[in-house]
Design an enzyme around this catalytic site. Structure first.
Site, PDB file in Angstrom:
ATOM      1  N   ARG A  15      17.258  42.401 -39.539  1.00  0.00           N
ATOM      2  CA  ARG A  15      17.091  42.471 -41.003  1.00  0.00           C
ATOM      3  C   ARG A  15      15.642  42.206 -41.393  1.00  0.00           C
ATOM      4  O   ARG A  15      14.988  41.346 -40.810  1.00  0.00           O
ATOM      5  CB  ARG A  15      17.979  41.415 -41.688  1.00  0.00           C
ATOM      6  CG  ARG A  15      19.441  41.751 -41.650  1.00  0.00           C
ATOM      7  CD  ARG A  15      20.279  40.636 -42.254  1.00  0.00           C
ATOM      8  NE  ARG A  15      21.295  40.209 -41.332  1.00  0.00           N
ATOM      9  CZ  ARG A  15      21.925  39.040 -41.364  1.00  0.00           C
ATOM     10  NH1 ARG A  15      21.636  38.151 -42.300  1.00  0.00           N
ATOM     11  NH2 ARG A  15      22.830  38.739 -40.488  1.00  0.00           N
TER      12      ARG A  15
ATOM     13  N   GLU B 261      29.125  24.955 -36.549  1.00  0.00           N
ATOM     14  CA  GLU B 261      29.794  25.333 -37.793  1.00  0.00           C
ATOM     15  C   GLU B 261      31.308  25.134 -37.692  1.00  0.00           C
ATOM     16  O   GLU B 261      31.961  24.774 -38.665  1.00  0.00           O
ATOM     17  CB  GLU B 261      29.442  26.766 -38.161  1.00  0.00           C
ATOM     18  CG  GLU B 261      27.995  26.861 -38.641  1.00  0.00           C
ATOM     19  CD  GLU B 261      27.448  28.268 -38.712  1.00  0.00           C
ATOM     20  OE1 GLU B 261      27.435  28.819 -39.804  1.00  0.00           O
ATOM     21  OE2 GLU B 261      27.041  28.805 -37.663  1.00  0.00           O
TER      22      GLU B 261
ATOM     23  N   HIS C 228      24.650  30.413 -44.686  1.00  0.00           N
ATOM     24  CA  HIS C 228      24.531  29.405 -43.610  1.00  0.00           C
ATOM     25  C   HIS C 228      24.699  27.992 -44.152  1.00  0.00           C
ATOM     26  O   HIS C 228      24.225  27.022 -43.534  1.00  0.00           O
ATOM     27  CB  HIS C 228      23.145  29.469 -42.906  1.00  0.00           C
ATOM     28  CG  HIS C 228      22.896  30.703 -42.103  1.00  0.00           C
ATOM     29  ND1 HIS C 228      21.672  31.336 -42.082  1.00  0.00           N
ATOM     30  CD2 HIS C 228      23.702  31.429 -41.306  1.00  0.00           C
ATOM     31  CE1 HIS C 228      21.738  32.396 -41.291  1.00  0.00           C
ATOM     32  NE2 HIS C 228      22.958  32.472 -40.807  1.00  0.00           N
TER      33      HIS C 228
END
Ligand code: AMP
Length: 397
Positions: free
Chosen positions: A240, A384, A179
């Protein structure tokens, strides 16, 4: 200049065409089920989203369809490929080879390939996208922007594991972090908002999405982050596990008769808030609804998630000998005011006070701490694609 931003996965490809001068998104879309059957979703700015099924045996066909859509006389946004000045590719793992974005050359691609075993699901797909673009857009400059690059400033004490040194020496087993494009974009924006030079900030970025990580940004440099060799380490995420006692693996493998692949599937796909909530959902909207209905496992999942974030924030305040700004971003960070309040509830010792009215806002840039709060707490939506477009222009100019 118009920059085509490509984020290529093994069977999908997301794209945006961004005008780097106005920073406007001209069109965006997604190719899915590449290599299976194929579909293209395309949306020009201000226009309708259109989804169509198209045979995409490989990424080359997918990119051809993207080019066709962007140059279509009716729904396209450019007349020809000549109006696309550069392509920026997201690349997941740059290992220790890339501490910044890089212009794509044969040598650069070889170096990315050498990082493939560090991200076997992502890097090969990223390279396939790069090769397909090169084939269809020869002569257009291309840049690779790495998820790991921003964290290459971490000191050894932050990136080394307590494992035999030989594994680092031979296989480069260490913490890399991910990230990075988001942590860099958001921490820079925080410096602008609070009016302090980036090189003089102590900021903790909480990127809380389906994948989640935290980063300590000291004077504009990442000095620690919660993901490691892979994006499995750190926070409890959608599916996760994040940090666990490594000995759990042997224990569960024996009890459930699982091999390594079975264990990895459990840790990556069946754990996190999804696993904790006993399968309610990995999506926080569903979890909040279930928790409100009194479902205990969903309540526990939300508690564990928030507590883990708060513990990391505490440890990064220690790592930087203090913190001036804490910023929330990504799906949960930008939209879930209750979770932000829950996390900040652990941080009173830092002198944090939250303005409930400001914190009720969603998906927009806002300071959510009170003027008296010793640490500023902010929400900054990440972008992003824009960060990749900016990096691309900076390198091709
Ligand atoms: P991302 O990976 O950044 O796209 O974030 C996706 C996650 O953001 C989803 O799984 C949801 O859990 C969360 N999310 C998105 N919108 C909201 C919302 N309005 N309230 C709470 N969580 C949200």
């Amino acid at each position: 200049m118009n920059v085509l931003v490509i984020n290529c996965g093994s069977s999908s490809l997301k794209f945006q065409l961004i005008n780097s001068d106005s920073e406007e998104v001209l069109a965006k879309g997604l190719c899915e089920r590449i290599g299976i059957d194929g579909s293209l979703t395309y949306q020009p700015a201000g226009g309708e989203k259109v989804k169509s099924d198209k045979a995409m045996p490989t990424h080359t066909e997918a990119i051809q369809f993207v080019i066709d859509a962007l140059t279509d006389p009716d729904t396209g946004v450019v007349k020809s490929l000549d109006e696309i000045g550069a392509v920026g590719h997201r690349v997941v793992h740059g290992g220790e080879k890339f501490a910044s974005s890089a212009v794509i050359t044969e040598e650069m691609k070889k170096a990315v390939e050498e990082c493939n075993d560090l991200a076997p699901l992502h890097n090969p797909a990223n390279l396939i996208g790069i090769n397909a673009c090169e084939k269809l857009m020869p002569g257009t400059p291309m840049v690779g922007v790495f998820d790991t690059a921003f964290h290459q400033t971490m000191p050894e004490k932050a990136y080394m594991y307590g494992l035999p040194y030989a594994y680092y020496d031979k296989y480069k087993v260490r913490r890399y972090g991910f990230h990075g494009t988001s942590h860099s974009f958001v921490s820079k924006r925080v410096a602008e908002i609070v009016g302090v030079p980036y090189e003089a900030t102590k900021t903790i970025v909480c990127h809380l999405g389906n994948g989640a990580s935290i980063c300590a940004v000291l004077n504009g440099k990442s000095v620690d982050t919660s993901m490691g060799l892979t994006p499995l380490e750190g926070l409890v995420m959608g599916t996760r596990s994040g940090d666990i006692d490594p000995a759990i693996l042997e224990f569960i493998a024996k009890k459930e008769n699982l091999d390594v692949a079975g264990l990895m599937k459990m840790l990556n796909k069946e754990s996190g808030v999804y696993g904790l909530s006993d399968g309610v959902s990995s999506d926080f909207r569903d979890l909040c609804a279930a928790a409100d209905e009194g479902k205990k496992p969903a309540q526990i999942a939300l508690e564990v998630f928030g507590y883990r974030v708060a513990k990391y924030v505490g440890s990064y305040a220690a790592a930087m000998n203090g913190v001036d700004n804490i910023v929330f971003t990504a799906g949960i960070g930008e939209n879930d005011g209750d979770m932000r309040e829950r996390i900040c509830g652990y941080l009173g010792y830092l002198g944090i006070e939250i303005d409930k009215e400001a914190n009720a806002k969603r998906g927009e840039e806002v300071i959510i701490s009170t003027p008296d709060s010793r640490v500023k707490v902010l929400v900054v939506p990440t972008n992003e694609e824009l960060a990749i477009a900016r990096e691309t222009v900076a390198l091709v100019k």
